[in-house]
Design a protein around this motif. Structure first.
Motif, short mmCIF file in Angstrom:
data_model
loop_
_atom_site.label_atom_id
_atom_site.label_comp_id
_atom_site.label_asym_id
_atom_site.label_seq_id
_atom_site.Cartn_x
_atom_site.Cartn_y
_atom_site.Cartn_z
N THR A 143 0.67 7.74 9.10
CA THR A 143 0.87 9.13 9.52
C THR A 143 2.10 9.72 8.83
N ALA A 144 3.15 8.91 8.71
CA ALA A 144 4.35 9.37 7.99
C ALA A 144 4.03 9.65 6.53
N LEU A 145 3.24 8.77 5.92
CA LEU A 145 2.83 9.00 4.52
C LEU A 145 2.03 10.29 4.39
N GLY A 146 1.22 10.59 5.40
CA GLY A 146 0.41 11.80 5.35
C GLY A 146 1.25 13.05 5.23
N GLY A 147 2.52 12.97 5.64
CA GLY A 147 3.41 14.13 5.50
C GLY A 147 3.62 14.56 4.06
N ILE A 148 3.39 13.64 3.12
CA ILE A 148 3.52 13.99 1.70
C ILE A 148 2.55 15.11 1.35
N PHE A 149 1.33 15.01 1.84
CA PHE A 149 0.33 16.04 1.54
C PHE A 149 0.75 17.38 2.12
N THR A 150 1.33 17.35 3.31
CA THR A 150 1.81 18.60 3.92
C THR A 150 2.92 19.21 3.08
N ASP A 151 3.85 18.39 2.62
CA ASP A 151 4.95 18.89 1.79
C ASP A 151 4.44 19.53 0.51
N MET A 152 3.33 19.00 -0.02
CA MET A 152 2.77 19.54 -1.26
C MET A 152 1.79 20.68 -1.01
N ILE A 164 0.84 -1.20 0.00
CA ILE A 164 0.00 0.00 0.00
C ILE A 164 0.87 1.25 0.00
N CYS A 165 1.92 1.26 0.80
CA CYS A 165 2.82 2.41 0.85
C CYS A 165 3.46 2.67 -0.51
N ARG A 166 3.90 1.61 -1.16
CA ARG A 166 4.51 1.80 -2.48
C ARG A 166 3.50 2.34 -3.48
N LYS A 167 2.25 1.87 -3.41
CA LYS A 167 1.21 2.37 -4.32
C LYS A 167 0.94 3.85 -4.08
N VAL A 168 0.84 4.22 -2.81
CA VAL A 168 0.57 5.62 -2.48
C VAL A 168 1.69 6.52 -3.00
N ILE A 169 2.92 6.14 -2.72
CA ILE A 169 4.06 6.97 -3.13
C ILE A 169 4.18 7.05 -4.64
N ASN A 216 2.24 19.70 -7.52
CA ASN A 216 3.37 20.03 -6.64
C ASN A 216 4.19 18.82 -6.22
N SER A 217 4.17 17.75 -7.02
CA SER A 217 4.94 16.55 -6.65
C SER A 217 6.44 16.82 -6.65
N ALA A 218 6.87 17.83 -7.40
CA ALA A 218 8.30 18.15 -7.45
C ALA A 218 8.82 18.69 -6.13
N SER A 219 7.91 19.11 -5.24
CA SER A 219 8.33 19.67 -3.96
C SER A 219 8.59 18.59 -2.91
N VAL A 220 8.39 17.33 -3.27
CA VAL A 220 8.51 16.24 -2.31
C VAL A 220 9.82 15.48 -2.52
N ASP A 221 10.48 15.15 -1.43
CA ASP A 221 11.67 14.30 -1.47
C ASP A 221 11.20 12.84 -1.42
N TRP A 222 10.93 12.29 -2.58
CA TRP A 222 10.33 10.96 -2.65
C TRP A 222 11.27 9.87 -2.12
N LYS A 223 12.55 10.02 -2.37
CA LYS A 223 13.51 9.04 -1.86
C LYS A 223 13.45 8.98 -0.34
N SER A 224 13.31 10.15 0.29
CA SER A 224 13.23 10.21 1.74
C SER A 224 12.01 9.47 2.26
N TYR A 225 10.87 9.62 1.58
CA TYR A 225 9.66 8.93 2.03
C TYR A 225 9.76 7.42 1.83
N ASN A 226 10.38 7.00 0.76
CA ASN A 226 10.60 5.57 0.57
C ASN A 226 11.45 5.00 1.71
N LEU A 227 12.53 5.72 2.04
CA LEU A 227 13.41 5.25 3.10
C LEU A 227 12.71 5.28 4.46
N LYS A 228 11.92 6.33 4.69
CA LYS A 228 11.24 6.49 5.97
C LYS A 228 10.23 5.35 6.20
N THR A 229 9.43 5.07 5.17
CA THR A 229 8.43 4.01 5.35
C THR A 229 9.09 2.64 5.46
#
Length: 372
Positions: free
Chosen positions: A111-120, A69-74, A83-96
């Motif tokens: 909750t960690a995944l939800g931070g993506i929306f905040t970053d965007m 599910i995490c991989r699908k979301v990311i 605004n996807s360019a504003s997200v450090d996607w590598k960081s979220y992969n590593l974090k999850t």
């Protein structure tokens, strides 16, 4: 890009009688819990549904692991979100991956995944698991008692003739996505405008329109909006879905609604659009449809800012993703990234039960008289 039914993250249809609620701040998504002192309050939660083939698929069985599910979301958000360019996607992969490796509970991972929306900066969308939303905190809105009191008029279309020469049309949220029900509201609006005794101008009241289905609202106003391109959804990569009115049909991409029975033409009449801090989502889209129209003025205060088009991804029977994928733009090509602002700012003075004393209605009538 597939078509959107863009509104509204979460939409609310309110039937109510308000009793003594204090001045408070709340987010739209927490409206139900905050308004627990309102009697006869019924809330219909309606999620924006993408009516393309992707969203119409039967939800997948819950066979996915949390990691899947995490991989699908990311991956989905990286490819499609504004605004996807504003997200450090590598960081979220590593974090999850780290959280999953530590055996963290799914709530902590989500909750960690939800931070993506905040970053965007996306408070309209969100990731949902078993009905719980993970995402950016939605804005708190300090709602004036004048607006809360307005809900007591009910969630029905209302039309009046004011000063014997101008039409007033109150448009509540349209929370039905069923074709027949939505169409009936659109045809009601169209019939009112076309069959009202001749007037010199209109007041369109969207102050309490907090979202729902934009198609019947915009389609029902086409005699005032005029034919042609009246707006658009524009994605991050500039792909465009135009909002088009033609011969009684309102169309946006593959989605359309045939509303008009009367096909009257009042596109040159002066119009005042009333907006407020509660005008949200499809209410904002309906307002935007009037932006760039000649002989039109916006009066009130800035809207709530739920102005992105959402795409729904059903990941499995428990997990769903709402992604803001496009901005709403008006007929001039201007795209709205914050909210819709008035030409004439007037914050207080709302009197929905006594419209003859409503400061905004009175100011609107004054403007109309100057134009006729």
């Amino acid at each position: 890009m597939s078509a959107f039914t863009p509104f509204g993250g979460v939409c609310f249809l309110l039937f109510y009688k308000v009793i003594g609620m204090s001045h408070r701040s709340f987010s739209l998504s927490s409206l139900k819990s905050i308004l627990n002192r309102i009697s006869h309050l019924y809330i219909l939660l309606t999620f924006a549904i993408n009516i393309s083939s992707v969203a119409q698929e039967t939800p997948k069985a819950n066979t996915d692991s949390i990691a899947v599910i995490c991989r699908k979301v990311i991956s989905t958000m990286k490819e499609h979100a504004l605004n996807s360019a504003s997200v450090d996607w590598k960081s979220y992969n590593l974090k999850t991956e780290k959280l999953l490796g530590m055996g963290a509970k799914k709530e902590e991972v989500f909750t960690a995944l939800g931070g993506i929306f905040t970053d965007m900066g996306d408070f309209h969308g969100g990731f949902f698991y078993d009905g719980v939303r993970y995402g950016m905190r939605q804005p708190d809105i300090s709602v004036r008692s004048e607006l809360r009191d307005g809900f007591s008029i009910g969630a029905k279309v209302k039309c009046l003739i004011m000063d014997r020469q101008f039409g007033y049309l109150f448009i509540p949220p349209v929370n039905s996505f069923a074709p027949d029900q939505g169409k009936s509201v659109g045809r009601e609006l169209d019939s009112i405008i076309c069959n009202t005794p001749p007037v010199k101008g209109w007041i369109i009241d969207l102050r309490l329109n907090i979202g729902g289905n934009m198609y019947p609202m915009i389609g029902g106003l086409q005699s005032l909006l005029g034919e042609g391109t009246i707006g658009a959804f524009v994605s991050e990569n500039q792909k465009t879905i135009e909002w088009i009115i033609s011969e009684g049909v309102f169309k946006a991409g593959i989605d359309s609604v045939n509303i008009a029975n009367y096909l009257c033409d009042f596109k040159t009449l002066p119009v005042v659009v009333l907006i407020s801090q509660l005008t949200s989502s499809s209410g904002e889209a309906t307002a935007i449809a009037f932006k760039g129209r000649e002989n039109t003025v916006f009066l009130g205060e800035p809207t709530s800012g739920y102005i992105t088009a959402l795409h729904r991804y059903q990941l499995n029977s428990h997990a769903m993703l709402l992604v803001s994928e496009a901005h709403m733009c008006d007929r001039t090509g201007y795209c709205y990234t914050k909210n819709v602002t008035p030409d004439i700012t007037l914050v207080s003075g709302d009197r929905f039960i006594e419209l003859e004393k409503d400061a905004k209605v009175l100011r609107a009538l004054s403007w109309l008289k100057q134009r006729t």
